[in-house]
Structure formats: C-alpha cells, structure tokens
Write a protein that holds these residues in place. Structure first.
Motif, PDB file in Angstrom:
ATOM      1  N   LYS A   1       0.727  -0.973  -0.171  1.00 36.12           N
ATOM      2  CA  LYS A   1       0.156  -0.594  -0.011  1.00 36.12           C
ATOM      3  C   LYS A   1       1.188   1.170   0.123  1.00 36.12           C
ATOM      4  O   LYS A   1       1.881   1.632   0.426  1.00 36.12           O
ATOM      5  N   GLY A   2       0.918   2.058  -1.082  1.00 31.01           N
ATOM      6  CA  GLY A   2       1.186   3.229  -0.749  1.00 31.01           C
ATOM      7  C   GLY A   2       2.086   3.549  -2.034  1.00 31.01           C
ATOM      8  O   GLY A   2       2.699   4.290  -1.910  1.00 31.01           O
ATOM      9  N   GLU A   3       2.707   2.087  -2.241  1.00 29.98           N
ATOM     10  CA  GLU A   3       2.999   2.316  -3.987  1.00 29.98           C
ATOM     11  C   GLU A   3       2.761   2.015  -5.270  1.00 29.98           C
ATOM     12  O   GLU A   3       1.547   1.957  -5.442  1.00 29.98           O
ATOM     13  N   CYS A   4       3.336   3.047  -5.842  1.00 34.76           N
ATOM     14  CA  CYS A   4       3.076   3.563  -7.577  1.00 34.76           C
ATOM     15  C   CYS A   4       3.812   2.489  -8.138  1.00 34.76           C
ATOM     16  O   CYS A   4       5.225   3.000  -8.277  1.00 34.76           O
ATOM     17  N   ILE A   5       3.790   1.806  -9.301  1.00 34.88           N
ATOM     18  CA  ILE A   5       4.432   1.680 -10.721  1.00 34.88           C
ATOM     19  C   ILE A   5       4.141   2.195 -11.454  1.00 34.88           C
ATOM     20  O   ILE A   5       3.240   2.602 -12.160  1.00 34.88           O
ATOM     21  N   LEU A   6       5.587   2.829 -11.967  1.00 35.67           N
ATOM     22  CA  LEU A   6       5.394   3.534 -13.374  1.00 35.67           C
ATOM     23  C   LEU A   6       6.220   2.881 -14.122  1.00 35.67           C
ATOM     24  O   LEU A   6       7.207   2.620 -13.951  1.00 35.67           O
ATOM     25  N   TYR A   7       5.694   3.476 -15.282  1.00 32.68           N
ATOM     26  CA  TYR A   7       6.100   2.493 -16.786  1.00 32.68           C
ATOM     27  C   TYR A   7       6.477   3.223 -17.397  1.00 32.68           C
ATOM     28  O   TYR A   7       6.437   4.860 -18.114  1.00 32.68           O
ATOM     29  N   PRO A   8       8.213   3.470 -18.686  1.00 34.58           N
ATOM     30  CA  PRO A   8       8.490   4.413 -19.238  1.00 34.58           C
ATOM     31  C   PRO A   8       7.250   4.914 -20.233  1.00 34.58           C
ATOM     32  O   PRO A   8       7.057   5.561 -20.649  1.00 34.58           O
ATOM     33  N   CYS A   9       6.408   3.762 -20.701  1.00 38.26           N
ATOM     34  CA  CYS A   9       5.972   3.823 -21.507  1.00 38.26           C
ATOM     35  C   CYS A   9       4.630   5.148 -20.718  1.00 38.26           C
ATOM     36  O   CYS A   9       3.974   5.792 -22.259  1.00 38.26           O
ATOM     37  N   TYR A  10       4.471   4.767 -20.440  1.00 39.17           N
ATOM     38  CA  TYR A  10       3.190   6.283 -19.882  1.00 39.17           C
ATOM     39  C   TYR A  10       3.019   7.295 -20.439  1.00 39.17           C
ATOM     40  O   TYR A  10       2.562   8.518 -20.488  1.00 39.17           O
ATOM     41  N   PHE A  11       5.187   7.872 -20.411  1.00 36.75           N
ATOM     42  CA  PHE A  11       5.232   9.159 -20.693  1.00 36.75           C
ATOM     43  C   PHE A  11       5.386   9.382 -21.880  1.00 36.75           C
ATOM     44  O   PHE A  11       6.092  10.308 -22.169  1.00 36.75           O
TER      45      PHE A  11
ATOM     46  N   PRO B   1       3.018  -5.216 -19.050  1.00 38.20           N
ATOM     47  CA  PRO B   1       3.200  -6.715 -19.866  1.00 38.20           C
ATOM     48  C   PRO B   1       2.108  -6.632 -20.626  1.00 38.20           C
ATOM     49  O   PRO B   1       2.824  -7.549 -21.692  1.00 38.20           O
ATOM     50  N   ALA B   2       1.829  -5.600 -21.543  1.00 38.73           N
ATOM     51  CA  ALA B   2       1.632  -5.167 -22.936  1.00 38.73           C
ATOM     52  C   ALA B   2       3.020  -5.055 -23.699  1.00 38.73           C
ATOM     53  O   ALA B   2       2.997  -4.882 -24.690  1.00 38.73           O
TER      54      ALA B   2
ATOM     55  N   TRP C   1       6.473  -6.735 -23.830  1.00 38.99           N
ATOM     56  CA  TRP C   1       6.748  -7.709 -23.217  1.00 38.99           C
ATOM     57  C   TRP C   1       8.447  -7.767 -23.845  1.00 38.99           C
ATOM     58  O   TRP C   1       9.094  -8.416 -23.089  1.00 38.99           O
ATOM     59  N   ALA C   2       8.453  -7.845 -24.600  1.00 42.10           N
ATOM     60  CA  ALA C   2       9.731  -8.202 -25.310  1.00 42.10           C
ATOM     61  C   ALA C   2      10.196  -6.600 -25.310  1.00 42.10           C
ATOM     62  O   ALA C   2      12.274  -7.013 -25.123  1.00 42.10           O
ATOM     63  N   ARG C   3      10.192  -5.367 -24.881  1.00 45.70           N
ATOM     64  CA  ARG C   3      11.152  -4.575 -24.592  1.00 45.70           C
ATOM     65  C   ARG C   3      11.442  -4.520 -23.648  1.00 45.70           C
ATOM     66  O   ARG C   3      10.063  -4.994 -22.267  1.00 45.70           O
ATOM     67  N   HIS C   4      12.524  -3.998 -22.763  1.00 41.98           N
ATOM     68  CA  HIS C   4      13.125  -4.038 -21.556  1.00 41.98           C
ATOM     69  C   HIS C   4      13.603  -2.564 -20.753  1.00 41.98           C
ATOM     70  O   HIS C   4      14.587  -2.394 -20.944  1.00 41.98           O
ATOM     71  N   GLU C   5      12.229  -2.198 -20.680  1.00 42.77           N
ATOM     72  CA  GLU C   5      12.828  -1.021 -20.433  1.00 42.77           C
ATOM     73  C   GLU C   5      13.281  -0.687 -18.880  1.00 42.77           C
ATOM     74  O   GLU C   5      13.192   0.650 -18.716  1.00 42.77           O
ATOM     75  N   GLY C   6      12.326  -1.598 -18.473  1.00 39.21           N
ATOM     76  CA  GLY C   6      12.266  -1.125 -16.903  1.00 39.21           C
ATOM     77  C   GLY C   6      11.072  -0.536 -16.090  1.00 39.21           C
ATOM     78  O   GLY C   6      10.135  -0.642 -17.053  1.00 39.21           O
ATOM     79  N   ARG C   7      11.044  -0.560 -15.253  1.00 39.29           N
ATOM     80  CA  ARG C   7      10.419   0.534 -14.322  1.00 39.29           C
ATOM     81  C   ARG C   7      10.430   1.023 -13.325  1.00 39.29           C
ATOM     82  O   ARG C   7      11.864   0.456 -12.602  1.00 39.29           O
ATOM     83  N   VAL C   8       9.580   1.910 -12.698  1.00 40.69           N
ATOM     84  CA  VAL C   8      10.294   2.580 -11.331  1.00 40.69           C
ATOM     85  C   VAL C   8       8.938   2.248 -10.507  1.00 40.69           C
ATOM     86  O   VAL C   8       7.417   2.407 -10.851  1.00 40.69           O
ATOM     87  N   VAL C   9       9.352   1.862  -9.298  1.00 45.05           N
ATOM     88  CA  VAL C   9       8.493   1.608  -7.731  1.00 45.05           C
ATOM     89  C   VAL C   9       8.436   2.602  -6.812  1.00 45.05           C
ATOM     90  O   VAL C   9       9.941   2.536  -6.910  1.00 45.05           O
ATOM     91  N   ALA C  10       7.420   4.067  -7.134  1.00 42.27           N
ATOM     92  CA  ALA C  10       7.796   5.053  -6.094  1.00 42.27           C
ATOM     93  C   ALA C  10       7.057   4.887  -5.118  1.00 42.27           C
ATOM     94  O   ALA C  10       5.798   3.929  -4.768  1.00 42.27           O
TER      95      ALA C  10
ATOM     96  N   SER D   1       0.601   6.399 -28.568  1.00 42.15           N
ATOM     97  CA  SER D   1      -0.737   6.494 -28.397  1.00 42.15           C
ATOM     98  C   SER D   1      -1.616   6.425 -27.136  1.00 42.15           C
ATOM     99  O   SER D   1      -0.937   5.712 -26.197  1.00 42.15           O
ATOM    100  N   ARG D   2      -3.011   6.438 -26.507  1.00 44.78           N
ATOM    101  CA  ARG D   2      -3.289   6.845 -25.396  1.00 44.78           C
ATOM    102  C   ARG D   2      -3.979   4.891 -24.888  1.00 44.78           C
ATOM    103  O   ARG D   2      -3.469   4.612 -24.411  1.00 44.78           O
ATOM    104  N   ASP D   3      -4.467   4.156 -26.606  1.00 47.80           N
ATOM    105  CA  ASP D   3      -5.036   2.893 -26.453  1.00 47.80           C
ATOM    106  C   ASP D   3      -3.452   2.067 -26.537  1.00 47.80           C
ATOM    107  O   ASP D   3      -3.367   0.824 -25.255  1.00 47.80           O
ATOM    108  N   GLU D   4      -1.311   2.937 -26.946  1.00 48.30           N
ATOM    109  CA  GLU D   4      -0.712   2.168 -26.127  1.00 48.30           C
ATOM    110  C   GLU D   4      -0.237   2.098 -25.612  1.00 48.30           C
ATOM    111  O   GLU D   4       0.697   1.963 -25.057  1.00 48.30           O
ATOM    112  N   GLY D   5      -1.020   2.589 -24.053  1.00 51.47           N
ATOM    113  CA  GLY D   5       0.085   2.961 -22.568  1.00 51.47           C
ATOM    114  C   GLY D   5       0.441   4.750 -22.471  1.00 51.47           C
ATOM    115  O   GLY D   5       0.387   4.245 -21.299  1.00 51.47           O
ATOM    116  N   ARG D   6       0.077   5.060 -23.416  1.00 53.56           N
ATOM    117  CA  ARG D   6       0.308   6.788 -22.610  1.00 53.56           C
ATOM    118  C   ARG D   6      -0.618   7.377 -22.077  1.00 53.56           C
ATOM    119  O   ARG D   6      -1.723   6.929 -22.472  1.00 53.56           O
ATOM    120  N   ARG D   7      -0.175   7.834 -20.625  1.00 55.54           N
ATOM    121  CA  ARG D   7      -1.061   8.423 -20.080  1.00 55.54           C
ATOM    122  C   ARG D   7      -0.958   9.940 -19.700  1.00 55.54           C
ATOM    123  O   ARG D   7      -2.097  10.390 -19.038  1.00 55.54           O
TER     124      ARG D   7
END
Length: 91
Positions: free
Chosen positions: A3-13, A58-59, A61-70, A18-24
């Motif tokens: 609780k209190g953690e957010c996972i952020l992926y590079p595709c969000y930014f 998850p969408a 899986w072939a890219r290894h961009e990483g993620r950040v847990v805040a 497109s929005r459908d492809e994961g940009r937030r």
C-alpha cells in the motif's frame, strides 16, 4: 506491491505512443524515448522515494525498459502528471 506504492512504466510518458498503446499523459507532457532512469530522476527531483526495477510492462514484454516503484500515497494519476512535468525535456 505494498500500500502506498505506485508502479510507473516508461510507456506512460512516451509522446510517440497513443493512449491505446499505454501513454497516460497528454502529448504535450510526453517525451521522446523515456526510460526508467528518466522517471527515477524526476521522482528524486520531487523528493519521492523510488526504486528502479528490471521488469517490463505486460503489454510490452519484449522491450526491457524497466519500471520504477515509487512510494506515494496519493492518486497514481496525480503522480504521473507530476513526474511528466518534472522529466527532462526531450520533446
């Protein structure tokens, strides 16, 4: 994830997705080719504790961009916008 953690992926930014492809964020706040390190730097500028991980979206899986847990207790959408505003400009 705790609780209190957010996972952020590079595709969000990613302005090239497109929005459908994961940009937030609006394209105007997006950047070209963001990585987990860019997200981590923005979070540190905001004073938010975070940790980069070698996981993938998850969408994309072939890219290894990483993620950040805040550690953040507010809404994830608010955090995403704060991070986008504090990312180094690569627009």
């Amino acid at each position: 994830m705790e609780k209190g953690e957010c996972i952020l992926y590079p595709c969000y930014f990613n302005a090239s997705l497109s929005r459908d492809e994961g940009r937030r964020v609006p394209r105007t706040l997006g950047v070209k080719g963001p990585g987990a390190a860019d997200i981590e730097r923005a979070l540190k500028r905001l004073g938010i504790a975070c940790q980069a991980e070698e996981h993938h979206h998850p969408a994309y899986w072939a890219r290894h961009e990483g993620r950040v847990v805040a550690t953040y207790s507010g809404k994830k959408t608010a955090l995403i916008k704060k991070v986008a505003r504090n990312m180094e400009v690569k627009r």
